[in-house]
Design a protein around this motif. Structure first.
Motif, PDB file in Angstrom:
ATOM      1  N   THR A 124      46.582  46.112 -13.532  1.00 42.96           N
ATOM      2  CA  THR A 124      47.550  45.447 -12.673  1.00 42.96           C
ATOM      3  C   THR A 124      48.713  44.958 -13.518  1.00 42.96           C
ATOM      4  OG1 THR A 124      45.778  44.736 -11.176  1.00 42.96           O
ATOM      5  CG2 THR A 124      47.899  43.594 -10.995  1.00 42.96           C
ATOM      6  N   PHE A 125      49.932  45.209 -13.048  1.00 42.29           N
ATOM      7  CA  PHE A 125      51.108  44.881 -13.853  1.00 42.29           C
ATOM      8  C   PHE A 125      51.208  43.377 -14.114  1.00 42.29           C
ATOM      9  CE2 PHE A 125      55.523  43.386 -13.908  1.00 42.29           C
ATOM     10  CZ  PHE A 125      55.978  44.017 -15.058  1.00 42.29           C
ATOM     11  N   SER A 126      50.973  42.553 -13.089  1.00 44.09           N
ATOM     12  CA  SER A 126      51.137  41.108 -13.247  1.00 44.09           C
ATOM     13  C   SER A 126      50.179  40.540 -14.287  1.00 44.09           C
ATOM     14  CB  SER A 126      50.934  40.408 -11.905  1.00 44.09           C
ATOM     15  OG  SER A 126      49.661  40.727 -11.365  1.00 44.09           O
ATOM     16  N   SER A 127      48.916  40.961 -14.236  1.00 43.65           N
ATOM     17  CA  SER A 127      47.950  40.456 -15.206  1.00 43.65           C
ATOM     18  C   SER A 127      48.240  40.989 -16.607  1.00 43.65           C
ATOM     19  CB  SER A 127      46.531  40.838 -14.789  1.00 43.65           C
ATOM     20  OG  SER A 127      46.409  42.252 -14.657  1.00 43.65           O
ATOM     21  N   SER A 128      48.626  42.257 -16.706  1.00 44.24           N
ATOM     22  CA  SER A 128      48.959  42.830 -18.017  1.00 44.24           C
ATOM     23  C   SER A 128      50.170  42.132 -18.617  1.00 44.24           C
ATOM     24  CB  SER A 128      49.226  44.324 -17.889  1.00 44.24           C
ATOM     25  OG  SER A 128      48.088  45.007 -17.410  1.00 44.24           O
ATOM     26  N   PHE A 129      51.181  41.895 -17.788  1.00 45.36           N
ATOM     27  CA  PHE A 129      52.374  41.196 -18.271  1.00 45.36           C
ATOM     28  C   PHE A 129      52.027  39.782 -18.739  1.00 45.36           C
ATOM     29  CE2 PHE A 129      55.981  38.351 -17.354  1.00 45.36           C
ATOM     30  CZ  PHE A 129      56.966  38.936 -18.143  1.00 45.36           C
ATOM     31  N   SER A 130      51.157  39.095 -18.002  1.00 46.86           N
ATOM     32  CA  SER A 130      50.769  37.734 -18.364  1.00 46.86           C
ATOM     33  C   SER A 130      50.020  37.706 -19.693  1.00 46.86           C
ATOM     34  CB  SER A 130      49.892  37.131 -17.259  1.00 46.86           C
ATOM     35  OG  SER A 130      49.539  35.814 -17.560  1.00 46.86           O
ATOM     36  N   VAL A 131      49.115  38.658 -19.902  1.00 46.62           N
ATOM     37  CA  VAL A 131      48.366  38.709 -21.162  1.00 46.62           C
ATOM     38  C   VAL A 131      49.294  38.965 -22.340  1.00 46.62           C
ATOM     39  CG1 VAL A 131      46.648  40.018 -22.467  1.00 46.62           C
ATOM     40  CG2 VAL A 131      46.202  39.417 -20.097  1.00 46.62           C
ATOM     41  N   LEU A 132      50.170  39.943 -22.205  1.00 46.78           N
ATOM     42  CA  LEU A 132      51.073  40.296 -23.307  1.00 46.78           C
ATOM     43  C   LEU A 132      52.056  39.165 -23.608  1.00 46.78           C
ATOM     44  CD1 LEU A 132      51.782  44.042 -22.445  1.00 46.78           C
ATOM     45  CD2 LEU A 132      50.181  43.111 -24.128  1.00 46.78           C
ATOM     46  N   GLY A 155      42.898  37.024 -13.390  1.00 47.33           N
ATOM     47  CA  GLY A 155      41.574  37.594 -13.605  1.00 47.33           C
ATOM     48  C   GLY A 155      40.612  37.257 -12.481  1.00 47.33           C
ATOM     49  N   LEU A 156      40.643  36.000 -12.022  1.00 48.39           N
ATOM     50  CA  LEU A 156      39.755  35.609 -10.933  1.00 48.39           C
ATOM     51  C   LEU A 156      40.151  36.270  -9.617  1.00 48.39           C
ATOM     52  CD1 LEU A 156      39.310  31.807 -11.721  1.00 48.39           C
ATOM     53  CD2 LEU A 156      37.716  33.676 -12.181  1.00 48.39           C
ATOM     54  N   LEU A 157      41.464  36.479  -9.416  1.00 49.46           N
ATOM     55  CA  LEU A 157      41.914  37.154  -8.191  1.00 49.46           C
ATOM     56  C   LEU A 157      41.616  38.644  -8.223  1.00 49.46           C
ATOM     57  CD1 LEU A 157      45.381  35.413  -7.611  1.00 49.46           C
ATOM     58  CD2 LEU A 157      43.220  34.985  -6.418  1.00 49.46           C
ATOM     59  N   ALA A 158      41.675  39.260  -9.404  1.00 50.13           N
ATOM     60  CA  ALA A 158      41.400  40.701  -9.516  1.00 50.13           C
ATOM     61  C   ALA A 158      39.941  41.021  -9.235  1.00 50.13           C
ATOM     62  CB  ALA A 158      41.798  41.192 -10.906  1.00 50.13           C
ATOM     63  N   ARG A 159      39.051  40.117  -9.632  1.00 49.37           N
ATOM     64  CA  ARG A 159      37.619  40.241  -9.364  1.00 49.37           C
ATOM     65  C   ARG A 159      36.922  41.280 -10.221  1.00 49.37           C
ATOM     66  NH1 ARG A 159      34.868  36.492  -7.279  1.00 49.37           N
ATOM     67  NH2 ARG A 159      33.385  38.003  -6.397  1.00 49.37           N
ATOM     68  N   SER A 160      37.607  42.280 -10.722  1.00 49.84           N
ATOM     69  CA  SER A 160      36.967  43.313 -11.542  1.00 49.84           C
ATOM     70  C   SER A 160      37.814  43.564 -12.784  1.00 49.84           C
ATOM     71  CB  SER A 160      36.795  44.617 -10.757  1.00 49.84           C
ATOM     72  OG  SER A 160      38.046  45.222 -10.500  1.00 49.84           O
ATOM     73  N   TRP A 161      37.147  44.025 -13.862  1.00 50.09           N
ATOM     74  CA  TRP A 161      37.851  44.293 -15.114  1.00 50.09           C
ATOM     75  C   TRP A 161      38.821  45.449 -14.976  1.00 50.09           C
ATOM     76  CZ3 TRP A 161      37.762  40.578 -18.391  1.00 50.09           C
ATOM     77  CH2 TRP A 161      36.648  39.754 -18.514  1.00 50.09           C
ATOM     78  N   ASP A 162      38.451  46.443 -14.208  1.00 48.40           N
ATOM     79  CA  ASP A 162      39.328  47.602 -14.051  1.00 48.40           C
ATOM     80  C   ASP A 162      40.632  47.205 -13.366  1.00 48.40           C
ATOM     81  OD1 ASP A 162      39.623  50.644 -14.147  1.00 48.40           O
ATOM     82  OD2 ASP A 162      39.912  50.228 -12.008  1.00 48.40           O
ATOM     83  N   ALA A 163      40.527  46.414 -12.306  1.00 46.98           N
ATOM     84  CA  ALA A 163      41.734  45.966 -11.598  1.00 46.98           C
ATOM     85  C   ALA A 163      42.566  45.031 -12.464  1.00 46.98           C
ATOM     86  CB  ALA A 163      41.339  45.276 -10.291  1.00 46.98           C
ATOM     87  N   PHE A 164      41.892  44.196 -13.250  1.00 48.79           N
ATOM     88  CA  PHE A 164      42.609  43.254 -14.109  1.00 48.79           C
ATOM     89  C   PHE A 164      43.416  43.979 -15.181  1.00 48.79           C
ATOM     90  CE2 PHE A 164      42.600  40.686 -18.025  1.00 48.79           C
ATOM     91  CZ  PHE A 164      43.352  39.600 -17.600  1.00 48.79           C
ATOM     92  N   GLN A 165      42.840  45.018 -15.784  1.00 49.35           N
ATOM     93  CA  GLN A 165      43.511  45.719 -16.875  1.00 49.35           C
ATOM     94  C   GLN A 165      44.552  46.718 -16.395  1.00 49.35           C
ATOM     95  OE1 GLN A 165      39.584  46.692 -18.911  1.00 49.35           O
ATOM     96  NE2 GLN A 165      40.854  46.253 -20.692  1.00 49.35           N
TER      97      GLN A 165
END
Length: 346
Positions: free
Chosen positions: A161-169, A149-159
């Motif tokens: 991005t495959f790596s962040s989505s995989f980590s959340v799930l 989340g901190l690396l993505a910097r924005s909510w749109d990029a965070f939601q």
């Protein structure tokens, strides 16, 4: 040709932040409940060991830090970013601090539950080691989510991005699995502790089983809802509010269980009127209640004599010795005798 970006309308403020603000308000209520429960706990924690008291203090301190950072995050989203959509779309640094403090709370609370399972199972490694591994994996994915989340910097990029989505799930999946397994293990182990002879103890165990199942089920459902809202509600930050709420649920479950245990212990130890305290031997207390009767039970009296003898022997292997364990009153020449052992619980 029309701009492709024009086909995706910008979400309104109510769509983006409405659900998140509501869940944050609910989480602040839960923090107040946590503080009240911590206060009640320390009023009734004389029998608990110092490490349990330290655990409760640590959970409350991390909860306070978590709440302060949540208020900072809410201030950034509502006040600082007011009228500035570009700032509203960015991820503030306070989100990473929230995740770290929540990870510490989860590690303490679920680590305590796993430790109790280890004790109840008589140190069964094959049962507790898988739970520890799953807990570490869950905490690891939660921390990686904060980093992404901190690396993505924005909510749109965070939601998106495959790596962040995989980590959340994965974090939500491991959370649901760990909560469910802890609840099931506690229920099975406590069920085996029921004697069938002492109705008061069995009632306490049944109550703790119900409490463990309910709290585990609630946490598991919240984790599933977080995964669903993150995947389906791309224009809403409701999942962020639910993540914030999760830490409050765990802290309240721990303190609620400890306070309820003390309450049920008091009810289980409640006797008839006329209680007289006798001198203690090796932290053991002998209590006599007047209860006139004409009945004399020779076998029960012999059992009482045996317990009184063991009272001076220094044997401290059991937490509670009660002459009434068979469910029958001990009566001899108009005197009702009850022996209790007072120790700190695990």
């Amino acid at each position: 040709m029309a701009d492709p970006s024009a086909s995706a309308p910008t979400p309104s403020i109510s769509e983006l932040m409405g659900g998140m603000v509501m869940t944050i308000c609910i989480s602040l209520i839960f923090y107040g409940v946590t503080t009240a429960q911590a206060y009640v706990y320390y009023l009734n924690s004389k029998r608990d060991s110092p490490w349990i008291k330290t655990l409760v203090a640590s959970v409350w301190i991390f909860e306070t830090i978590h709440t302060a950072v949540v208020l900072r995050f809410l201030y950034y989203m509502v006040i600082i970013s007011f009228g500035n959509p570009q700032s509203l779309a960015l991820i503030d640094w306070s989100l990473g601090v929230m995740c770290v403090s929540e990870v510490l709370i989860l590690a303490l609370v679920e680590g305590f539950y796993i430790y109790r399972i280890w004790i109840l199972s008589k140190r069964l490694i094959i049962l507790t080691v898988p739970l520890v591994v799953l807990l570490i994996a869950r905490l690891g994915f939660t921390l990686s989510t904060a980093v992404y989340g901190l690396l993505a910097r924005s909510w749109d990029a965070f939601q998106h991005t495959f790596s962040s989505s995989f980590s959340v799930l994965m974090a939500c999946s491991f959370s649901a699995v760990v909560d469910g397994l802890i609840a099931i293990c506690m229920m099975i182990l406590l069920r085996h502790k029921q004697t069938g002879f002492n109705s008061r103890t069995d009632n306490v165990l049944r109550w703790i089983m119900a409490y463990s199942v309910n709290t585990g089920a609630i946490s598991m459902v919240v984790s599933i809802v977080i995964a669903i809202t993150y995947s389906t509600m791309q224009d809403s930050l409701l999942f962020v509010g639910l993540v914030i709420l999760t830490g409050k649920l765990y802290a309240n479950s721990l303190l609620g269980m400890l306070n309820a245990r003390a309450l049920m212990r008091q009810k289980a130890n409640k006797t008839d009127s006329g209680l007289v305290e006798l001198p203690t031997f090796n932290n053991r207390t002998t209590s006599i209640c007047s209860h006139p009767t004409e009945t004399f039970q020779q076998k029960t009296q012999e059992g009482a004599d045996e317990i009184i003898k063991s009272n001076t022997s220094g044997d401290e292997d059991q937490d509670s010795v009660d002459i009434l364990s068979t469910g029958k009153a001990v009566e001899s020449r108009g005197v009702h005798v009850r022996i209790e052992v007072q120790h700190g619980d695990v």
